[in-house]
Design an enzyme around this catalytic site. Structure first.
Site, PDB file in Angstrom:
ATOM      1  N   HIS A   1       3.414  10.600   2.374  1.00  0.00           N
ATOM      2  CA  HIS A   1       2.944  11.606   1.431  1.00  0.00           C
ATOM      3  C   HIS A   1       3.843  12.843   1.404  1.00  0.00           C
ATOM      4  CE1 HIS A   1      -0.583   9.214   0.850  1.00  0.00           C
ATOM      5  NE2 HIS A   1      -0.950   9.317   2.111  1.00  0.00           N
TER       6      HIS A   1
ATOM      7  N   HIS B   1       0.830  -1.205   0.000  1.00  0.00           N
ATOM      8  CA  HIS B   1       0.000   0.000   0.000  1.00  0.00           C
ATOM      9  C   HIS B   1       0.865   1.257   0.000  1.00  0.00           C
ATOM     10  CE1 HIS B   1      -3.597   2.368   0.340  1.00  0.00           C
ATOM     11  NE2 HIS B   1      -2.927   3.136   1.183  1.00  0.00           N
TER      12      HIS B   1
END
Length: 315
Positions: free
Chosen positions: A268, A241
């Site tokens: 991120h 993921h």
């Protein structure tokens, strides 16, 4: 499908769900778009009554805490774009208009699988223009404590090497490295779900996050086991993921990348940060075009059918 030609969708695809952080219902429609349009989000349903067009680009990122957000709250933003962006990049799709009527993308099952299935259902087609790439010329690297992320030159393709190292025996340390292409993405990455640790849930709720999270869309990790009754889809689903997220964030380069990405304990913020570092110096990269690609005039049915004067823009 010829990979030296830009690609879009054959028709619109609509999906509905809730935001994993907001918990609010949302509907999105993926529209075909003309050559060189790129990926753009059309944010509708604003309190002001004015729609907002936001380019899916690292320069438009406004937040990276637990998800990637483009735009701003006052004039219009879209949160948690990384799973859709990952699916589009993973399948090699260049041009799409994403119409969305809320502030956050639907989490669906927590992976990119349902986005891939929706795209497969309508099909893809060429746009009649040569594909372009960002070719990495010099290595760029960012570090935050023990974590790092870097992009370096390679002769061809796009390779991601993602490593995680959690202080939790269920997740632990693992690494996923492979060249990105549609077949590998479908087989090994698209189905990997987002995850979170049970001990952090109350803190997330107080901060306004994870209000839509459930065992239907998130792998919940306890102190010694996965809470979801079905268990994991892959033995290394956690790092897969993180690879999925990295693909989605790096899609914010605006064009496919020819280069190699490596991260350790990233996320991120670092995925987007390495793009900022790449584009900070023009000597770090160049734009290349597919050799011998046939040029055509984009057909009218691939146009987005919208007047830019009708709404504000973050282009």
């Amino acid at each position: 499908m010829r990979t030296n030609q830009q690609i879009t969708l054959k028709g619109p695809a609509t999906l509905r769900g809730i935001g994993v952080h907001s918990g609010k219902p949302v509907e999105i429609t993926l529209h075909p778009a003309a050559a060189n349009h790129g990926i753009c989000f059309l944010r509708t349903g604003m309190p002001t009554g004015h729609d907002r067009l936001i380019k899916a680009h690292h320069a438009c990122v406004s937040a990276t805490e637990l998800c990637t957000v483009i735009g701003d709250v006052e004039s219009g933003a879209v949160a948690t774009i990384e799973h859709l962006m990952s699916a589009l990049y993973g399948l090699g799709i260049d041009n799409v208009l994403v119409e969305i009527d809320g502030p956050e993308m639907p989490i669906l099952d927590g992976s990119a699988r349902l986005y891939v299935e929706a795209i497969d259902a309508v099909g893809i087609t060429t746009c009649g223009a040569p594909r372009r790439w960002i070719k990495v010329l010099r290595t760029v690297r960012i570090e935050v404590g023990r974590a790092f992320a870097e992009l370096r030159p390679i002769d061809r393709g796009f390779r991601l090497d993602v490593e995680i190292d959690f202080d939790n025996p269920v997740i632990g340390r693992s690494r996923k490295a492979m060249d990105l292409n549609p077949a590998a993405y479908r087989r090994e990455i698209a189905g990997a779900r987002t995850f979170g640790m049970m001990k952090d849930v109350e803190r997330y709720w107080k901060a306004g996050f994870a209000l839509g999270a459930s065992l239907e869309n998130t792998v919940a990790v306890g102190d010694n086991a996965v809470v979801n009754p079905e268990g994991l889809r892959y033995a290394d689903e956690f790092v897969r993921h993180k690879y999925l997220d990295a693909v989605g964030d790096l899609a914010l380069a605006g064009l496919p990348i020819q280069g190699a990405y490596r991260s350790y304990c990233g996320g991120h913020r670092m995925n987007v940060g390495v793009l900022d570092a790449l584009f900070a110096d023009r000597a770090n990269y160049t734009i290349i075009e597919a050799p011998g690609a046939r040029r055509e005039t984009a057909r009218p049915e691939f146009g987005v059918g919208l007047s830019l004067a009708a709404f504000a823009s973050d282009l």
